[in-house]
Design a protein around this motif. Structure first.
Motif, short mmCIF file in Angstrom:
data_model
loop_
_atom_site.label_atom_id
_atom_site.label_comp_id
_atom_site.label_asym_id
_atom_site.label_seq_id
_atom_site.Cartn_x
_atom_site.Cartn_y
_atom_site.Cartn_z
N VAL A 74 -4.59 -14.03 -26.28
CA VAL A 74 -3.80 -14.11 -25.05
C VAL A 74 -2.78 -12.97 -25.07
CG1 VAL A 74 -4.11 -16.58 -24.72
CG2 VAL A 74 -2.27 -15.77 -26.19
N PRO A 75 -2.19 -12.63 -23.92
CA PRO A 75 -1.31 -11.45 -23.86
C PRO A 75 -0.19 -11.38 -24.90
CG PRO A 75 -1.83 -12.18 -21.65
CD PRO A 75 -2.41 -13.21 -22.58
N PRO A 76 0.56 -12.47 -25.18
CA PRO A 76 1.62 -12.33 -26.19
C PRO A 76 1.10 -11.88 -27.56
CG PRO A 76 1.96 -14.33 -24.92
CD PRO A 76 0.61 -13.81 -24.54
N LEU A 77 -0.08 -12.37 -27.95
CA LEU A 77 -0.64 -11.94 -29.23
C LEU A 77 -1.12 -10.50 -29.16
CD1 LEU A 77 -1.49 -12.41 -32.13
CD2 LEU A 77 -3.55 -13.56 -31.31
N TRP A 78 -1.75 -10.12 -28.04
CA TRP A 78 -2.20 -8.73 -27.91
C TRP A 78 -1.02 -7.76 -27.97
CZ3 TRP A 78 -6.64 -7.88 -29.47
CH2 TRP A 78 -7.76 -8.57 -29.04
N VAL A 79 0.11 -8.15 -27.36
CA VAL A 79 1.29 -7.28 -27.41
C VAL A 79 1.70 -7.05 -28.86
CG1 VAL A 79 3.77 -7.18 -26.88
CG2 VAL A 79 2.14 -7.89 -25.12
N GLN A 80 1.69 -8.10 -29.67
CA GLN A 80 2.05 -7.97 -31.09
C GLN A 80 1.03 -7.15 -31.85
OE1 GLN A 80 2.34 -12.28 -31.75
NE2 GLN A 80 4.52 -12.03 -32.17
N LEU A 81 -0.26 -7.38 -31.61
CA LEU A 81 -1.30 -6.65 -32.32
C LEU A 81 -1.29 -5.17 -31.97
CD1 LEU A 81 -4.29 -9.18 -32.03
CD2 LEU A 81 -2.79 -8.79 -33.98
N ALA A 82 -0.93 -4.86 -30.72
CA ALA A 82 -0.93 -3.46 -30.28
C ALA A 82 0.17 -2.65 -30.97
CB ALA A 82 -0.76 -3.38 -28.77
N GLN A 83 1.16 -3.32 -31.53
CA GLN A 83 2.27 -2.63 -32.18
C GLN A 83 2.02 -2.39 -33.66
OE1 GLN A 83 5.38 -5.36 -31.21
NE2 GLN A 83 5.70 -4.55 -29.14
N LEU A 84 0.88 -2.88 -34.17
CA LEU A 84 0.55 -2.74 -35.59
C LEU A 84 -0.41 -1.58 -35.82
CD1 LEU A 84 -0.07 -6.52 -36.40
CD2 LEU A 84 2.03 -5.21 -36.82
N THR A 261 9.53 -5.94 -27.29
CA THR A 261 8.37 -6.57 -27.92
C THR A 261 7.77 -7.63 -27.01
OG1 THR A 261 9.39 -6.21 -30.08
CG2 THR A 261 7.55 -7.78 -29.99
N GLU A 262 8.65 -8.42 -26.38
CA GLU A 262 8.22 -9.48 -25.46
C GLU A 262 9.19 -9.55 -24.30
OE1 GLU A 262 6.25 -12.55 -28.73
OE2 GLU A 262 8.13 -13.05 -27.75
N VAL A 263 8.68 -9.96 -23.14
CA VAL A 263 9.53 -10.14 -21.97
C VAL A 263 8.96 -11.24 -21.10
CG1 VAL A 263 8.31 -8.35 -20.66
CG2 VAL A 263 10.61 -9.03 -19.98
N ALA A 264 9.83 -12.00 -20.45
CA ALA A 264 9.42 -12.99 -19.47
C ALA A 264 10.40 -12.94 -18.30
CB ALA A 264 9.39 -14.40 -20.07
N ALA A 265 9.88 -12.87 -17.09
CA ALA A 265 10.70 -12.94 -15.88
C ALA A 265 10.63 -14.37 -15.35
CB ALA A 265 10.21 -11.95 -14.84
N VAL A 266 11.77 -14.99 -15.13
CA VAL A 266 11.80 -16.37 -14.63
C VAL A 266 12.75 -16.47 -13.46
CG1 VAL A 266 11.21 -17.37 -16.87
CG2 VAL A 266 13.61 -17.04 -16.27
N GLY A 267 12.54 -17.49 -12.63
CA GLY A 267 13.43 -17.75 -11.52
C GLY A 267 14.45 -18.80 -11.90
N VAL A 268 15.72 -18.51 -11.65
CA VAL A 268 16.82 -19.43 -11.98
C VAL A 268 17.58 -19.74 -10.69
CG1 VAL A 268 18.92 -19.76 -13.33
CG2 VAL A 268 16.99 -18.51 -14.31
N ALA A 269 17.89 -21.02 -10.47
CA ALA A 269 18.58 -21.44 -9.26
C ALA A 269 19.86 -20.64 -9.05
CB ALA A 269 18.91 -22.93 -9.35
#
Length: 344
Positions: A74-84, A261-269
């Motif tokens: 899944v994308p979070p793991l691929w992001v980590q693997l791509a940095q190795l 290394t990781e990012v998440a965009a979320v909506g906050v009230a």
């Protein structure tokens, strides 16, 4: 059981799986994408290598040690693997990699291809309710790296308006999946089943048995050649200043900077905006200027309504759900009261 057999048949067909394959299974078997690694291997008589890894580096080592030919993540793991660093010559046996469970950042895909040039990447999209829905053939990756491809074998994918009529090319609509992969519904949950499983669009009236399809709740669009593009999950779209913002679009800009290394965009009230776009980032290198650089890049590339109201840097990796994806709901819950006292 028919769904499992049909899914294995379709996936093994476009991945060109064969008895000689050695497929590394690192995803939870409770996740349909993880279970697919086993059913696909069983379908063609290949070898499935089960692995419960602790660090991403362990996955790379297993690929080399076990002479793996196929790897799914899944994308979070691929992001980590791509940095190795990857072992030299790994692409002599690693024939393909697959991605599902979210869009892979284009910068991550480029890094993976640089580390294993002869390995073919398959970018896929799937629904738990219907196994797998689309895939992008490796030969199309350079032409349309942001596409989720076309329907897998033995499936039909439609893009429709709320009334079920087909969308025009380029017009956003809901993805609907019909075909042999569609399950019967949710176990002991008729309310949720009625919400997702509805009559397939375009059926003639008067049929004695109505064919049911999965209405995904995901917004996509289709180009003139029939290739699909993901816009966002309806329950993850951020509603800000009267606009709908796809978290993926904002995250793509951030990943392209290669500062996180990781990012998440979320909506906050938010009392004025309805919801505010908030970025949560994690990076190995502790640089206090990263947030400022990221905000400058967002202002340069994104329209004003998509620019994050705040950027939150964490000292640890972002939380995961049981399937290994970043847990957006948990992050949004942790930040729910952020703008109650100070909306600016």
């Amino acid at each position: 059981h028919r769904n499992l057999a049909a899914g294995a048949e379709s996936v093994s067909q476009y991945l060109e799986n064969r008895p000689e394959d050695r497929i590394l299974s690192v995803l939870p078997l409770s996740f349909d994408y993880g279970l697919s690694q086993l059913t696909t291997a069983f379908r063609v008589g290949a070898c499935a290598v089960l692995m419960n890894y602790l660090f991403p580096r362990d996955v790379i080592r297993a690929v080399e040690r076990e002479k793996i030919t196929g790897l799914a993540a899944v994308p979070p793991l691929w992001v980590q693997l791509a940095q190795l660093d990857w072992p030299a010559g790994v692409d002599e046996h690693l024939r393909y990699i697959t991605n599902s469970g979210g869009a892979m950042p284009t910068s991550t895909l480029a890094a993976l291809r640089a580390r294993s040039p002869r390995t073919r990447p398959y970018l896929m999209y799937g629904l738990t309710e219907a196994f797998r829905s689309t895939y992008l053939p490796p030969g199309e990756v350079d032409r349309r790296p942001d596409s989720m491809g076309k329907a897998i074998p033995n499936a039909e994918i439609m893009v429709v308006r709320e009334d079920g009529t087909p969308c025009a090319p380029g017009e956003p609509g809901e993805l609907v999946h019909r075909g042999v992969h569609v399950a019967l519904g949710y176990w002991n949950d008729p309310e949720k089943t009625a919400e997702r499983y509805k009559p397939a669009p375009g059926q003639p009236s008067g049929l004695p048995i109505t064919e049911m399809a999965v209405w995904s709740g995901d917004t996509v669009k289709m180009d003139d050649e029939g290739f699909l593009y993901f816009i966002g999950r309806r329950d993850e779209m951020i509603k800000t200043s009267g606009y709908r913002v796809s978290p993926t679009e904002v995250e793509e800009v951030i990943y392209a900077t290669e500062l996180v290394t990781e990012v998440a965009a979320v909506g906050v009230a938010h009392p004025v905006l309805g919801q505010a776009v908030v970025l949560v980032i994690y990076t190995f290198e502790k640089d206090e200027s990263v947030s400022e650089k990221l905000m400058d890049e967002c202002k340069r590339q994104l329209p004003a309504f998509m620019v994050p109201a705040r950027i939150i840097a964490r000292d640890e990796a972002l939380p995961r759900n049981p399937n290994g994806k970043i847990d957006r709901k948990k992050l949004a819950g942790e930040l729910a009261e952020m703008f109650e006292e100070n909306p600016s």
